[in-house]
Structure formats: C-alpha cells, structure tokens
Motif scaffolding. Structure first.
Motif, PDB file in Angstrom:
ATOM      1  N   LYS A   1     -10.532  10.647  -3.306  1.00 64.25           N
ATOM      2  CA  LYS A   1     -11.882  11.142  -3.555  1.00 64.25           C
ATOM      3  C   LYS A   1     -12.588  10.283  -4.611  1.00 64.25           C
ATOM      4  O   LYS A   1     -13.741   9.877  -4.445  1.00 64.25           O
TER       5      LYS A   1
ATOM      6  N   GLY B   1      -5.895  16.663  10.997  1.00 66.99           N
ATOM      7  CA  GLY B   1      -6.403  17.949  10.543  1.00 66.99           C
ATOM      8  C   GLY B   1      -5.431  18.697   9.653  1.00 66.99           C
ATOM      9  O   GLY B   1      -5.695  19.819   9.259  1.00 66.99           O
ATOM     10  N   ARG B   2      -4.294  18.083   9.343  1.00 67.40           N
ATOM     11  CA  ARG B   2      -3.299  18.753   8.501  1.00 67.40           C
ATOM     12  C   ARG B   2      -3.226  18.071   7.148  1.00 67.40           C
ATOM     13  O   ARG B   2      -3.105  16.837   7.093  1.00 67.40           O
ATOM     14  N   TYR B   3      -3.215  18.863   6.108  1.00 65.84           N
ATOM     15  CA  TYR B   3      -3.034  18.282   4.787  1.00 65.84           C
ATOM     16  C   TYR B   3      -1.607  17.820   4.647  1.00 65.84           C
ATOM     17  O   TYR B   3      -0.671  18.486   5.083  1.00 65.84           O
ATOM     18  N   GLN B   4      -1.439  16.635   4.038  1.00 64.51           N
ATOM     19  CA  GLN B   4      -0.164  15.929   4.112  1.00 64.51           C
ATOM     20  C   GLN B   4       0.713  16.161   2.897  1.00 64.51           C
ATOM     21  O   GLN B   4       0.285  16.655   1.872  1.00 64.51           O
ATOM     22  N   SER B   5       1.950  15.721   3.039  1.00 62.32           N
ATOM     23  CA  SER B   5       2.927  15.849   1.971  1.00 62.32           C
ATOM     24  C   SER B   5       3.483  14.476   1.634  1.00 62.32           C
ATOM     25  O   SER B   5       3.715  13.660   2.534  1.00 62.32           O
ATOM     26  N   GLY B   6       3.688  14.236   0.355  1.00 65.06           N
ATOM     27  CA  GLY B   6       4.272  12.977  -0.085  1.00 65.06           C
ATOM     28  C   GLY B   6       5.647  12.726   0.516  1.00 65.06           C
ATOM     29  O   GLY B   6       6.115  11.587   0.570  1.00 65.06           O
ATOM     30  N   ASP B   7       6.284  13.794   1.012  1.00 60.52           N
ATOM     31  CA  ASP B   7       7.619  13.644   1.598  1.00 60.52           C
ATOM     32  C   ASP B   7       7.629  12.724   2.813  1.00 60.52           C
ATOM     33  O   ASP B   7       8.667  12.200   3.183  1.00 60.52           O
ATOM     34  N   TYR B   8       6.467  12.584   3.473  1.00 64.65           N
ATOM     35  CA  TYR B   8       6.452  11.850   4.729  1.00 64.65           C
ATOM     36  C   TYR B   8       5.849  10.454   4.590  1.00 64.65           C
ATOM     37  O   TYR B   8       5.501   9.832   5.585  1.00 64.65           O
TER      38      TYR B   8
ATOM     39  N   ARG C   1      -5.307  24.771  -1.188  1.00 63.22           N
ATOM     40  CA  ARG C   1      -4.754  23.415  -1.335  1.00 63.22           C
ATOM     41  C   ARG C   1      -4.482  23.080  -2.795  1.00 63.22           C
ATOM     42  O   ARG C   1      -3.478  22.437  -3.106  1.00 63.22           O
TER      43      ARG C   1
ATOM     44  N   ARG D   1       3.713  22.305  -5.949  1.00 61.81           N
ATOM     45  CA  ARG D   1       4.555  21.117  -5.737  1.00 61.81           C
ATOM     46  C   ARG D   1       4.928  20.500  -7.077  1.00 61.81           C
ATOM     47  O   ARG D   1       6.056  20.089  -7.305  1.00 61.81           O
TER      48      ARG D   1
ATOM     49  N   LYS E   1      -0.239  25.293   8.491  1.00 57.69           N
ATOM     50  CA  LYS E   1      -0.487  23.897   8.851  1.00 57.69           C
ATOM     51  C   LYS E   1      -0.133  22.913   7.754  1.00 57.69           C
ATOM     52  O   LYS E   1       0.181  21.757   8.030  1.00 57.69           O
ATOM     53  N   HIS E   2      -0.218  23.346   6.492  1.00 57.27           N
ATOM     54  CA  HIS E   2      -0.084  22.376   5.396  1.00 57.27           C
ATOM     55  C   HIS E   2       1.307  21.740   5.391  1.00 57.27           C
ATOM     56  O   HIS E   2       2.321  22.435   5.375  1.00 57.27           O
ATOM     57  N   MET E   3       1.354  20.419   5.399  1.00 54.97           N
ATOM     58  CA  MET E   3       2.633  19.708   5.497  1.00 54.97           C
ATOM     59  C   MET E   3       3.454  19.798   4.216  1.00 54.97           C
ATOM     60  O   MET E   3       4.650  19.504   4.213  1.00 54.97           O
ATOM     61  N   ASP E   4       2.816  20.147   3.116  1.00 59.31           N
ATOM     62  CA  ASP E   4       3.537  20.164   1.844  1.00 59.31           C
ATOM     63  C   ASP E   4       4.045  21.576   1.502  1.00 59.31           C
ATOM     64  O   ASP E   4       4.525  21.804   0.405  1.00 59.31           O
TER      65      ASP E   4
END
Lengths: 304, 278
Positions: free
Chosen positions: A249, A293-300, B46, B53, B217-220
C-alpha cells in the motif's frame, strides 16, 4: 560528464521548505482511490522497481545467491511478475551476486564508501568504490559524510560526491543522504541540490540502518529538488526511497507521488527504485490476492 | 447524567473503533437501546489476522506454566468484575440468578483449562512402537491462528468455552462474538488486564453472514471453529477452507462441554524418529 564542468550550487536557488505544507501535501497522496486493474499494474510495476537488498553482517554466499534468484524470478511460475531492477549487496558479495544474475536484466548495486556511517578517509572510501566496480557492480550506493554536512562543510560533500562519480567510471552513482540524520527538510533539500550538482545519477533517502528512514514528505522534498533541476537543465535524476517501505500500500502511495510530482517519465526502474528487503513478499502477496480474491499468508511464499 | 458506553473491537491488545465507522444497535429485552457496538468490517478482520499471526509465534512457545498462570489470571480478573457482567447480562434479558450462574461457570471453565495447560501434552503424546532401532514419539503442537465463530446467542460460557481450549493449546485466536456484543467486549477488557499478550485473543463484533466467508477464505488462518446449527454456514466453511486445508471443527450452537479433546482439536501432531544405539 566531466568533473571540470561541475559547479557548486548557489544556495539562494535552494528554497527553504515549508514543513507543514510538505507534510500536508504528502498526506494527500495517500488518499487516492486505486482500483482493480490500476492496482494490479502498479503492483507489478513496483516489483520491477525493487532493489532487492541484503546488507547484514550475516550475509553469506548462499543467502545472496538465493536472493538473486528471487530477484530474477520473484513469483515462480508467473513470468509476468518481475524481474526486479537490481540486487543491492555489500562489496564483498558483488562477485557472487553478479554471477547469480548473469543473463538476466537484474543489475548489481553495491553499497560503498564505508556504508553506513561514511566515517573514513576519502581515499579508502574511493578505493572501496573502485573495488566494488572492479568486482562487477553496475551501480554504487554511496553515503555522504553527514557529520561534515552538519558542520557546514558543504563543499566537502560536493567534492566527495564528484570524486565518487569519477571513481565509478561507467557505473551509476546513487547518493544516500541519510535523511534521518539531516534533521530538517531544509537540510534534505540542500543536500539533494549538492548531490545532484555533483553528478549523482540517483538520490536515495536512507541506509536503512537508522531508526528514521524513508518517509513520504522527505521523498517529496527530494522529488522537488529533482523537478527543479529538470526544469533548469532538462536532465533527469533518479530517486530511490529506501528503508521502512514494507508494504504494498505504501509502495503504491510512493508511485502516486512520483507520478503527480515528476510525471510518467519517471515511472520506470531507470528513474525510480525502492530499496527494500521485506517489501517484495508483500507485493507478491497482494498480486496473488488480486488474482485469487483470497488474502495470502507468508507461509506460501519463499523467504529470502 | 448517565454516559452510554461505546463498545469497540479488540485487536492486537488495543480497542480500536471499526475502520468502517459502522455501528450495531445493541438492544435490551424490551427493545430499548443499551449501547452502540462496532460492526466489524472485513478489513477489521484482516487486521485481526495480522495481529494474531504476529502473536502466535511467541504464545506458541510460551511455557505451559505461563499459559496456565495467565488463564488463572483471566479467571481472577473475571471474578473481580462479576457485578458488571451480571448487570450487562440482566440487561440482555437473562435472569439475575442465571447471570450469576453463567459468570461462575465461565470462571470455572477458565480454571479448568488453565489446569490442563501442562497436562494435555502428556495425555496426547505417545511413544510409538516401531520395527527398527528408533525411538518414535508423537507430540501435539499448536496449529497457529484459529478463527472462532462463537455461538450465536447466549452469554459468557458460550464464548469462554470456545476460546479457552484454543488459547491454552498455544494458538492465537480471532473470535467473532455472538449477538451479545457487550459481554464479549467487556470480556475483552478482562483479557487486556490479565497479562494475555497482545494479539493472542482478538474479538470482533459483527455479522456472521459478512464475516464467515472471510474466516474461511483467508490463507493465513490455519483453523476455524464454527459453532453453528446452520447447514449453509457449515457447507460454506467446508468448501472455502479446502483451499489451504484449514482444520475445521464443527460444534453445536451452544456452550462446548469442558473436555481436553477440544484442546486436541487445534493441535498438530508431530512425530519424531530418533535413532538408538550405534
């Protein structure tokens, strides 16, 4: 550019900065609404403007190689993302980095001149520049002597930048002002004018080693210095905010500011860079978010 | 003059207003306005995931002793504010007698799970027989960030019975509170004065239909506990959670019975092979 034709700038042409005005204006760049496609293209553009950086005592050959791989291919399996503009390392790692990015468009930038403090004789600092260039660096990120600047020895700053430019030969020179230590916007503006007059190809905010790094207002002051120089001489100078830009951002807000202050000509990695170590993954996560459309994770995402 | 309280969210150890600026009317049994509570948006959720996390690493590694002590501490602080909870529950239409009982039950639950903090590992670990010269043993480890959709109605035990087993297992939690928003946020005030590290528990008040898809849906988010009797909610959660193989636990829309197996629901079992001899 020949060293002989450089002139020390006239301080009367270096305007004083209205602190409140600059901060207010910088705040407005954060209020733009950036929608879908524009956001996606801004994110991808930001990836190509990254100077992927590691400047730690613990840097090893393995870590630098891994980082270079990430710069070449930020999102494995998606060639539309990246590559990054450059990798930024310490002089000892330049050879490793140059080999690792061979055959790609990724450049190798090296910090030099006793980064981050600059507290050493000019002779040794210039030797460091030559060493880094000799090892294969395409760009040199030098630091100015903030101590001397604050003592009022402005000509010494002008001379050291000009000397470094000469020592760089064909390599591009980025001049780090370390704005967090210059204390006032007036100083930032004056230091920018000196660095530009002495032949800097890029001016850069910070080393990332002091608590106050790049901020939008400080970058705005430096962009105005670049703008005024361009208006006077028609010559473009690049800008690199570094340190503290850790999310997508904020990166987009910087792009908005560059676009609105300097115009579209500067929106390429030839003239604008981000110095960052943790921004890459956030940009990649935002790109994936836009796609899925999915918020992501640092794991991936790969750690680098 | 009585001052009506504004109930905020609980994210990362702070009490922010919702970024959306929206509020929910919280009404008492006679339909009179009790207070305004924040109507959490997807962005608030979020933010809560980011906070959870950040907290999960340290909390997951905290000693069993510390986690137990903190749960006891929550119980102590809850006891100290018993009167306030009773007043709020009564305002929601629960009888005073029942409200007293509910608060006691919540305190008992916390003490119960606090006691499990250094025992469930022994219960769920095993030394496994293998046909080679190895020690082979399995131990439970926290899953990570757990979303909790608390029971829709009800009072304090509903919330605590879902939350306590999750956090005693070393997970950080994002709770979507039921409709009794005041109790949930007052409970957050208890948490924030009980040495619970910031971000280990985050509490949102809002609409289930808006936020359940986000949890899923949230991957984390690594796991979700859904307290629901609604077929559509369950199906939606199951479908959307498949993308990152979230651990999903379905429970009834009612307080969970106290049981160490609710701790196990949010543990990952790690098995180690260790060579012997040579």
């Amino acid at each position: 550019m020949k060293a002989g034709v450089l002139n020390f700038p006239d301080r009367r042409e270096s305007p004083t900065i209205d602190q409140v005005g600059v901060e207010e204006r910088a705040k407005r760049f954060c209020a733009r609404s950036i929608k879908k496609e524009t956001k996606m293209s801004a994110l991808k553009l930001a990836v190509t403007m990254l100077d992927v950086t590691t400047l730690e005592g613990a840097d090893s050959v393995g870590k630098v190689r891994q980082m270079c791989q990430k710069a070449r291919q930020p999102l494995p399996g998606d060639p539309s993302v990246g590559p990054a503009a450059a990798v930024c390392v310490y002089p000892r790692m330049v050879k490793t980095a140059a080999k690792a990015v061979e055959g790609s468009s990724v450049l190798v930038a090296s910090v030099a001149t006793q980064f981050p403090s600059g507290q050493m004789r000019l002779k040794e600092r210039l030797a460091e520049v030559r060493y880094a260039v000799g090892e294969g660096a395409d760009e040199i990120d030098m630091v100015i002597s903030r101590g001397q600047f604050l003592q009022g020895e402005y000509r010494a700053i002008f001379d050291e930048v000009a000397a470094c430019k000469e020592a760089c030969g064909g390599a591009h020179l980025k001049v780090i002002l370390e704005t967090g230590e210059l204390t006032t916007y007036d100083n930032v503006r004056w230091a920018s004018d000196i660095a530009i007059a002495a032949g800097a190809d890029f001016i850069k905010t910070s080393t990332g080693k002091v608590p106050i790094a790049a901020t939008l207002p400080v970058t705005l002051v430096m962009l105005q210095a670049i703008e005024d120089h361009y208006d006077r001489t028609g010559k473009m100078v690049g800008m690199k905010p570094a340190g503290g830009i850790s999310n997508a951002k904020l990166a987009i807000q910087y792009l908005v500011m560059v676009r609105e202050v300097l115009g579209e000509k500067w929106l390429t990695n030839k003239w604008f860079r981000f110095g960052a170590s943790s921004l890459t993954n956030d940009l990649l996560m935002q790109i994936r978010k836009q796609e899925t459309g999915r918020y992501q994770s640092g794991d991936y995402f790969t750690k680098d | 003059m009585t001052i009506k309280k504004t109930y905020k969210l609980f994210i990362g150890g702070k009490f922010p207003r919702t970024e959306s600026g929206r509020v929910l009317d919280v009404r008492g049994k006679d339909g009179e306005l009790l207070a305004n509570a924040s109507w959490a948006s997807r962005k608030d959720f979020r933010e809560a995931v980011v906070a959870a996390r950040k907290a999960s690493g340290g909390w997951g590694k905290a000693s069993a002793y510390l986690k137990g002590q903190i749960l006891y501490r929550i119980a102590e602080m809850l006891e100290g504010r018993r009167a306030q909870f009773v007043v709020e529950l009564v305002a929601h239409g629960i009888s005073e007698e029942r409200a007293e009982k509910d608060v006691s039950e919540a305190i008992d639950l916390l003490v119960h799970y606090g006691g499990w903090s250094d025992k469930y590992q022994a219960l769920f670990s095993s030394a496994n027989p293998v046909a080679s010269s190895h020690f082979n043993f399995s131990v439970p480890e926290p899953t990570g960030v757990v979303g909790i959709i608390a029971p829709r109605r009800g009072s304090l035990p509903e919330l605590v019975s879902a939350l306590a087993p999750v956090i005693v297992g070393g997970n950080s939690a994002i709770v979507l509170a039921g409709e009794n928003a005041l109790t949930a946020i007052t409970f957050a005030e208890v948490l924030s004065t009980s040495d619970v590290p910031a971000g280990v528990v985050n509490i949102l008040t809002g609409k289930r239909a808006e936020l359940i898809p986000e949890f899923a849906k949230h991957m984390d988010v690594n796991a979700v506990l859904l307290c629901s009797n609604d077929k559509d909610e369950k199906k939606l959660l199951d479908l959307e959670s498949a993308e990152n193989l979230k651990r999903v636990s379905h429970q009834k829309d009612a307080p969970l019975k106290e049981s160490p197996y609710h701790i196990l629901d949010f543990q990952e079992v790690k098995t180690t092979w260790h060579p012997i001899g040579v």
